[in-house]
Scaffold this active site. Sequence first.
Site, PDB file in Angstrom:
ATOM      1  N   CYS A  77     -10.805  -2.490  -3.529  1.00  0.00           N
ATOM      2  CA  CYS A  77      -9.828  -2.062  -2.497  1.00  0.00           C
ATOM      3  C   CYS A  77     -10.178  -0.959  -2.259  1.00  0.00           C
ATOM      4  CB  CYS A  77      -8.269  -2.626  -2.411  1.00  0.00           C
ATOM      5  SG  CYS A  77      -7.462  -1.141  -4.169  1.00  0.00           S
ATOM      6  N   ARG A  79      -4.140  -3.332  -4.375  1.00  0.00           N
ATOM      7  CA  ARG A  79      -4.480  -4.866  -4.981  1.00  0.00           C
ATOM      8  C   ARG A  79      -5.428  -4.746  -5.853  1.00  0.00           C
ATOM      9  NH1 ARG A  79      -6.636  -3.922   1.477  1.00  0.00           N
ATOM     10  NH2 ARG A  79      -6.725  -1.762   0.742  1.00  0.00           N
ATOM     11  N   ASP A 101      -3.233  -4.451   3.062  1.00  0.00           N
ATOM     12  CA  ASP A 101      -3.359  -3.240   2.606  1.00  0.00           C
ATOM     13  C   ASP A 101      -1.447  -3.232   2.649  1.00  0.00           C
ATOM     14  OD1 ASP A 101      -2.698  -0.553   1.793  1.00  0.00           O
ATOM     15  OD2 ASP A 101      -4.309   0.015   2.515  1.00  0.00           O
TER      16      ASP A 101
HETATM   17  P1  4NP Z   1      -4.806  -0.743  -2.085  1.00  0.00           P
HETATM   18  O1  4NP Z   1      -4.078   0.240  -1.662  1.00  0.00           O
HETATM   19  O2  4NP Z   1      -6.121   0.002  -1.493  1.00  0.00           O
HETATM   20  O3  4NP Z   1      -4.231  -1.672  -2.300  1.00  0.00           O
HETATM   21  O4  4NP Z   1      -5.162   0.312  -2.950  1.00  0.00           O
HETATM   22  C1  4NP Z   1      -4.291   1.903  -0.659  1.00  0.00           C
HETATM   23  C2  4NP Z   1      -3.495   3.100  -1.735  1.00  0.00           C
HETATM   24  C3  4NP Z   1      -3.554   4.105  -0.827  1.00  0.00           C
HETATM   25  C4  4NP Z   1      -4.199   4.649   0.019  1.00  0.00           C
HETATM   26  C5  4NP Z   1      -4.867   3.746   0.820  1.00  0.00           C
HETATM   27  C6  4NP Z   1      -4.782   2.213   0.369  1.00  0.00           C
HETATM   28  N1  4NP Z   1      -3.977   5.192   0.913  1.00  0.00           N
HETATM   29  O5  4NP Z   1      -4.889   6.150   1.621  1.00  0.00           O
HETATM   30  O6  4NP Z   1      -3.936   6.626  -0.045  1.00  0.00           O
END
Ligand code: 4NP
Length: 158
Positions: free
Chosen positions: A8, A14, A125
């Site tokens: 992800c 995720r 997300d």
């Molecule tokens: P993930 O969620 O891709 O599901 O781990 C996110 C966690 C952090 C960030 C973006 C998406 N971020 O920009 O820090």
Amino acid sequence: MVSVLFVCLGNICRSPMAEGIFLKILEREHKTALFEIDSAGLLGYHQGELPDSRMRYHAGKRGYLLTHRSRPFSRRDFDRFDIIVGMDDQNIAGLKQQAMTLEEDAKIVRMTDYCRNIEATHVPDPYYGGDQGFENVIDLLEDACEGLFEELVRSKKF
Ligand code: 4NP
């Protein structure tokens, strides 16, 4: 042995959740020894961190303990893994951009293509949303991980 990498953006919501769900399915099916499972993020911002506390909280409510430490995706992962599973269009595009051969490109798949019960085009997300977003992520990933596991069993990849 089949190796699966879940990917992800941040590798704190995720993809570590997908990893935790898939590992639990393998345990239930007594197939842990036949798989290598890991997760990674297209961003390195959260390197070394445990999954987001909200993700761990919602995971815990359903009996999943998430202990993965965030790490960035690396081109070396194309050699290490048979299947690389992205969560949304942005993840798939980021992975495809890094693929240098048709063989590498062919390893990239979309998590929601394995959903059997829920109709979805991507795993949204949950980072900037509320509780329902995290519950939705788990619902989608439980459905898709069961589908992916069945598909791998059916195709006798191990
Ligand atoms: P993930 O969620 O891709 O599901 O781990 C996110 C966690 C952090 C960030 C973006 C998406 N971020 O920009 O820090």
